[in-house]
Write a protein that holds these residues in place. Structure first.
Motif, PDB file in Angstrom:
ATOM      1  N   ILE A  60       0.944  -1.026  -0.079  1.00  0.00           N
ATOM      2  CA  ILE A  60      -0.046   0.337   0.254  1.00  0.00           C
ATOM      3  C   ILE A  60       1.015   1.272   0.071  1.00  0.00           C
ATOM      4  N   GLU A  61       0.609   2.083  -0.968  1.00  0.00           N
ATOM      5  CA  GLU A  61       1.219   3.497  -0.973  1.00  0.00           C
ATOM      6  C   GLU A  61      -0.005   4.492  -1.389  1.00  0.00           C
ATOM      7  N   THR A  62      -0.268   5.209  -0.214  1.00  0.00           N
ATOM      8  CA  THR A  62      -1.355   6.148  -0.493  1.00  0.00           C
ATOM      9  C   THR A  62      -1.087   7.521   0.322  1.00  0.00           C
ATOM     10  N   ASP A  63      -1.714   8.589   0.209  1.00  0.00           N
ATOM     11  CA  ASP A  63      -1.640   9.735   0.727  1.00  0.00           C
ATOM     12  C   ASP A  63      -3.056   9.868   1.462  1.00  0.00           C
ATOM     13  N   ALA A  64      -3.882   8.767   1.846  1.00  0.00           N
ATOM     14  CA  ALA A  64      -4.919   8.783   2.432  1.00  0.00           C
ATOM     15  C   ALA A  64      -4.764   9.636   3.779  1.00  0.00           C
ATOM     16  N   ASP A  65      -5.682  10.359   4.260  1.00  0.00           N
ATOM     17  CA  ASP A  65      -5.900  11.139   5.559  1.00  0.00           C
ATOM     18  C   ASP A  65      -6.666   9.894   6.585  1.00  0.00           C
ATOM     19  N   ILE A  66      -7.500   9.152   6.158  1.00  0.00           N
ATOM     20  CA  ILE A  66      -8.454   8.563   6.996  1.00  0.00           C
ATOM     21  C   ILE A  66      -8.481   6.859   6.511  1.00  0.00           C
ATOM     22  N   TRP A  67      -8.429   6.039   7.200  1.00  0.00           N
ATOM     23  CA  TRP A  67      -8.398   4.660   6.951  1.00  0.00           C
ATOM     24  C   TRP A  67      -9.905   3.907   7.615  1.00  0.00           C
ATOM     25  N   ILE A  68     -10.590   3.625   6.497  1.00  0.00           N
ATOM     26  CA  ILE A  68     -11.927   3.115   7.213  1.00  0.00           C
ATOM     27  C   ILE A  68     -11.809   1.600   7.016  1.00  0.00           C
ATOM     28  N   ASP A  69     -11.903   0.840   8.399  1.00  0.00           N
ATOM     29  CA  ASP A  69     -11.659  -0.820   8.217  1.00  0.00           C
ATOM     30  C   ASP A  69     -12.927  -1.486   8.393  1.00  0.00           C
ATOM     31  N   PHE A  70     -13.379  -2.195   7.388  1.00  0.00           N
ATOM     32  CA  PHE A  70     -14.366  -3.081   7.571  1.00  0.00           C
ATOM     33  C   PHE A  70     -13.957  -4.529   7.004  1.00  0.00           C
ATOM     34  N   THR A  71     -13.021  -5.101   7.793  1.00  0.00           N
ATOM     35  CA  THR A  71     -12.162  -6.302   7.269  1.00  0.00           C
ATOM     36  C   THR A  71     -12.605  -7.253   8.081  1.00  0.00           C
ATOM     37  N   LEU A  72     -11.483  -8.243   8.533  1.00  0.00           N
ATOM     38  CA  LEU A  72     -11.938  -9.503   9.461  1.00  0.00           C
ATOM     39  C   LEU A  72     -11.161  -9.473  10.527  1.00  0.00           C
TER      40      LEU A  72
END
Length: 259
Positions: A60-72
């Motif tokens: 993962i390479e990203t300039d995201a500000d927020i990480w929303i997680d709906f995984t496992l």
């Protein structure tokens, strides 16, 4: 423009989170992450060409500000740690983190001075149920919890039920509940036990997410119940989290902390 990555973007909740981000002014979906993908082409997931797709955390390479997680449950700890280490504000809807893992992640976020949110439930009715149950426990210390979810839910009990038990345990008078000589003719029939609070988990098709907290006292009883009939109902809470998480300076547990 606030940039967002959605982890677990191919799942039922992840898809709704993707649509929420895309439809909300001031937010931009810049990446999606999910394990086991057969393609990294955003077009194959009806995503704009500008959205990067990843299936490996280390890639993962990203300039995201927020990480929303709906995984496992098996992935959420590593995902949250990755987000914090890379300066991305985590908004975690995946359950399964242990108390020790939460404490470790909070220390990591504190060292980074990064705000984040772990929400056992994004439903407003569930948040209120937990609040009301904690208040009732001051007067009704004898309590049991029943949580009911769809049959594809990976963990039991639900994060909401466990959080409810923890909130109740903070305030209820210390005492022995039930018959001290109780026996089980069928192992596990009394459910899980959190500091004397029994939690019962139901898994059936047709259900989404439901919980009831049963209080008993001499000659009376009180039941508090919430029902989530559609996953879309959780998006109200996700939107609240998105709007407030960047103003936090620590990793907090519970949507009530940003209401």
């Amino acid at each position: 423009m606030t940039k967002v990555i959605v982890a677990g973007f191919t799942g039922a909740m992840g898809q709704k989170a993707v649509h929420l981000v895309e439809e909300t002014e001031g937010y931009e979906l810049v990446a999606g992450f999910a394990g086991g993908l057969t393609s990294l082409n955003p077009a194959d997931y009806n995503l704009p060409a500008t959205v990067k797709v990843f299936d490996d955390l280390d890639q993962i390479e990203t300039d995201a500000d927020i990480w929303i997680d709906f995984t496992l449950p098996s992935a959420v700890y590593a995902n949250t740690k990755f987000a914090i280490e890379h300066g991305i504000h985590p908004v975690i809807g995946t359950t399964g983190l242990t108390d020790a893992q939460v404490a470790e992640l909070q220390q990591l976020a504190s060292a980074k001075q990064l705000g984040g949110l772990i929400a056992p439930n994004f439903g407003m009715s569930a948040v209120l149920l937990m609040k009301f149950a904690q208040e009732a426990a001051k007067y009704f210390p004898d309590v049991e919890i029943i949580e009911m979810h769809h049959d594809n839910k990976a963990d039991a009990p639900s994060g909401t039920a466990l959080s409810t038990a923890k909130l109740i345990d903070e305030v209820r008078p210390e005492h022995e509940q039930g018959n001290p000589d109780e026996t089980e003719s069928l192992a596990g029939v009394r459910g899980g036990d959190y500091h004397g609070i029994h939690i019962h988990a139901v898994r059936l098709p047709g259900y989404v997410a439901h919980e009831q907290v049963l209080f008993g006292g001499p000659g009376e009883a009180l039941t508090i119940r919430q029902d989530s009939f559609d996953r879309q109902s959780f998006m109200t809470g996700v939107k609240v989290a998105m709007d407030h998480v960047e103003s936090l300076h620590e990793l907090v547990v519970g949507l009530e902390n940003v209401l």
